[in-house]
Design a protein around this motif. Structure first.
Motif, PDB file in Angstrom:
ATOM      1  N   PRO A   1      46.449  40.397  38.699  1.00 13.65           N
ATOM      2  CA  PRO A   1      47.065  38.711  38.765  1.00 13.65           C
ATOM      3  C   PRO A   1      46.276  37.818  38.212  1.00 13.65           C
ATOM      4  O   PRO A   1      45.577  37.382  38.661  1.00 13.65           O
ATOM      5  CB  PRO A   1      47.480  38.384  39.980  1.00 13.65           C
ATOM      6  N   LEU A   2      47.040  36.924  37.423  1.00 13.75           N
ATOM      7  CA  LEU A   2      46.294  36.013  36.973  1.00 13.75           C
ATOM      8  C   LEU A   2      47.344  34.402  36.997  1.00 13.75           C
ATOM      9  O   LEU A   2      48.216  35.032  36.169  1.00 13.75           O
ATOM     10  CB  LEU A   2      45.280  36.168  35.828  1.00 13.75           C
ATOM     11  N   ARG A   3      46.666  33.463  36.703  1.00 11.55           N
ATOM     12  CA  ARG A   3      47.485  32.121  37.261  1.00 11.55           C
ATOM     13  C   ARG A   3      46.705  31.328  35.692  1.00 11.55           C
ATOM     14  O   ARG A   3      45.507  31.222  35.910  1.00 11.55           O
ATOM     15  CB  ARG A   3      47.929  31.135  38.798  1.00 11.55           C
TER      16      ARG A   3
ATOM     17  N   ILE B   1      37.336  31.379  31.411  1.00 11.11           N
ATOM     18  CA  ILE B   1      36.421  32.176  32.089  1.00 11.11           C
ATOM     19  C   ILE B   1      37.412  32.582  33.353  1.00 11.11           C
ATOM     20  O   ILE B   1      38.089  32.151  33.667  1.00 11.11           O
ATOM     21  CB  ILE B   1      34.994  32.110  31.877  1.00 11.11           C
ATOM     22  N   THR B   2      38.057  34.046  33.370  1.00 15.45           N
ATOM     23  CA  THR B   2      38.717  34.194  34.558  1.00 15.45           C
ATOM     24  C   THR B   2      38.016  35.217  35.610  1.00 15.45           C
ATOM     25  O   THR B   2      37.371  34.931  35.688  1.00 15.45           O
ATOM     26  CB  THR B   2      39.533  35.543  33.921  1.00 15.45           C
ATOM     27  N   PRO B   3      38.823  34.744  36.940  1.00 20.36           N
ATOM     28  CA  PRO B   3      38.256  35.516  38.448  1.00 20.36           C
ATOM     29  C   PRO B   3      38.010  36.945  38.622  1.00 20.36           C
ATOM     30  O   PRO B   3      36.514  37.149  39.171  1.00 20.36           O
ATOM     31  CB  PRO B   3      39.245  35.109  39.614  1.00 20.36           C
ATOM     32  N   SER B   4      38.067  37.797  37.447  1.00 25.63           N
ATOM     33  CA  SER B   4      37.355  38.623  37.208  1.00 25.63           C
ATOM     34  C   SER B   4      36.062  38.992  36.325  1.00 25.63           C
ATOM     35  O   SER B   4      35.819  39.122  36.084  1.00 25.63           O
ATOM     36  CB  SER B   4      38.082  39.769  36.440  1.00 25.63           C
TER      37      SER B   4
ATOM     38  N   VAL C   1      53.589  37.504  27.953  1.00 27.93           N
ATOM     39  CA  VAL C   1      54.127  39.160  28.012  1.00 27.93           C
ATOM     40  C   VAL C   1      53.622  39.038  29.594  1.00 27.93           C
ATOM     41  O   VAL C   1      54.562  40.173  30.402  1.00 27.93           O
ATOM     42  CB  VAL C   1      52.469  39.435  27.338  1.00 27.93           C
ATOM     43  N   GLY C   2      52.742  38.340  30.530  1.00 28.80           N
ATOM     44  CA  GLY C   2      52.584  38.108  32.048  1.00 28.80           C
ATOM     45  C   GLY C   2      52.028  36.991  32.454  1.00 28.80           C
ATOM     46  O   GLY C   2      50.810  37.405  32.257  1.00 28.80           O
ATOM     47  N   LYS C   3      51.830  37.364  33.925  1.00 28.42           N
ATOM     48  CA  LYS C   3      51.134  36.975  34.629  1.00 28.42           C
ATOM     49  C   LYS C   3      50.096  37.313  34.937  1.00 28.42           C
ATOM     50  O   LYS C   3      49.366  37.494  36.110  1.00 28.42           O
ATOM     51  CB  LYS C   3      51.522  36.333  35.734  1.00 28.42           C
ATOM     52  N   PHE C   4      49.576  38.130  34.051  1.00 23.49           N
ATOM     53  CA  PHE C   4      47.474  38.943  34.509  1.00 23.49           C
ATOM     54  C   PHE C   4      46.912  38.905  33.525  1.00 23.49           C
ATOM     55  O   PHE C   4      47.092  38.863  32.241  1.00 23.49           O
ATOM     56  CB  PHE C   4      48.693  39.932  34.656  1.00 23.49           C
ATOM     57  N   ASP C   5      45.776  39.008  33.926  1.00 20.13           N
ATOM     58  CA  ASP C   5      44.613  39.786  32.941  1.00 20.13           C
ATOM     59  C   ASP C   5      44.690  41.058  32.037  1.00 20.13           C
ATOM     60  O   ASP C   5      44.790  41.672  32.907  1.00 20.13           O
ATOM     61  CB  ASP C   5      43.071  39.228  33.461  1.00 20.13           C
ATOM     62  N   PRO C   6      44.800  40.504  30.766  1.00 23.03           N
ATOM     63  CA  PRO C   6      44.713  41.863  29.461  1.00 23.03           C
ATOM     64  C   PRO C   6      44.068  42.895  29.802  1.00 23.03           C
ATOM     65  O   PRO C   6      44.735  44.284  29.702  1.00 23.03           O
ATOM     66  CB  PRO C   6      44.999  41.388  28.559  1.00 23.03           C
ATOM     67  N   VAL C   7      42.612  42.112  30.318  1.00 19.18           N
ATOM     68  CA  VAL C   7      42.225  44.145  30.913  1.00 19.18           C
ATOM     69  C   VAL C   7      42.042  44.649  31.648  1.00 19.18           C
ATOM     70  O   VAL C   7      42.081  45.845  32.196  1.00 19.18           O
ATOM     71  CB  VAL C   7      40.607  43.124  29.940  1.00 19.18           C
ATOM     72  N   THR C   8      41.851  43.589  33.320  1.00 20.18           N
ATOM     73  CA  THR C   8      41.557  44.368  34.548  1.00 20.18           C
ATOM     74  C   THR C   8      43.300  44.258  34.906  1.00 20.18           C
ATOM     75  O   THR C   8      43.451  44.959  35.866  1.00 20.18           O
ATOM     76  CB  THR C   8      41.141  43.393  35.290  1.00 20.18           C
ATOM     77  N   ARG C   9      44.403  43.946  34.810  1.00 20.59           N
ATOM     78  CA  ARG C   9      46.171  43.874  34.412  1.00 20.59           C
ATOM     79  C   ARG C   9      45.655  42.803  35.968  1.00 20.59           C
ATOM     80  O   ARG C   9      46.340  43.265  36.880  1.00 20.59           O
ATOM     81  CB  ARG C   9      46.443  45.213  34.691  1.00 20.59           C
TER      82      ARG C   9
END
Length: 177
Positions: free
Chosen positions: A147-149, A118-121, A137-145
């Protein structure tokens, strides 16, 4: 099954060995369910036929003893046979494949979770899939956009338990991958 997956994961949660272990274990679980389901189906069918025969024999005995109420006896027997059919239909439902509930599936792959995080979001993903996303792809949540580590991902034990409970009850779901 979790133990084998945890051992196979080792230092690399995206390791091919995880997929291989999952495929072997899920195939074995599906084959076990299929065998048990076939046996249950045969047992239910045999029991249903025995019950139907007993009801029909009772109806025949009742008709020979009753005069003037033949329509009522026939309707009663028919209603009992219908009720019996409904009971056995419901008993067989557990072995009928349906759809896996959305909350047990990854938002990206739509496959049933194996190792949910689970992500912080508050969004749950399959660990290997979200790690692959973060890397490629990148350091972000694909749904909320947002930042995600990688360090922010936390095992979603509640969903993991729900998946195991679902698979224990619906063994056919092992064959959906």
């Amino acid at each position: 099954m979790d133990g084998a997956l945890d051992l196979g994961r080792g230092a690399n949660p995206k390791s091919y060995i995880i997929e291989e272990i999952w495929q072997k274990l899920s195939k074995a679980k599906y084959l076990e369910w299929d065998h048990d389901s076939t046996k249950r189906s045969w047992d239910l069918q045999s029991l249903k036929e025995a019950c139907e025969t007993a009801l029909k024999e009772k109806h025949t005995r009742d008709i020979s003893q009753i005069e003037g109420f033949l329509d009522e006896a026939a309707n009663s027997c028919s209603a009992r046979l219908d009720a019996l059919g409904e009971v056995f239909r419901k008993a067989a439902e557990a072995d009928v494949p349906t759809e896996v509930p959305d909350y047990l599936c990854c938002n990206i792959t739509l496959d049933i979770f194996r190792d949910p995080v689970i992500t912080p979001s508050g969004i749950t993903y399959e660990r290997a899939v979200i790690l692959d996303h973060l890397e490629k792809v990148g350091k972000f949540d694909p749904v909320t956009r947002q930042p995600l580590r990688k360090s922010q991902l936390v095992p979603n034990l509640a969903i993991k338990e729900a998946v195991h409970a679902f698979l224990d009850k619906h063994g056919w779901a092992y064959g959906t991958d």
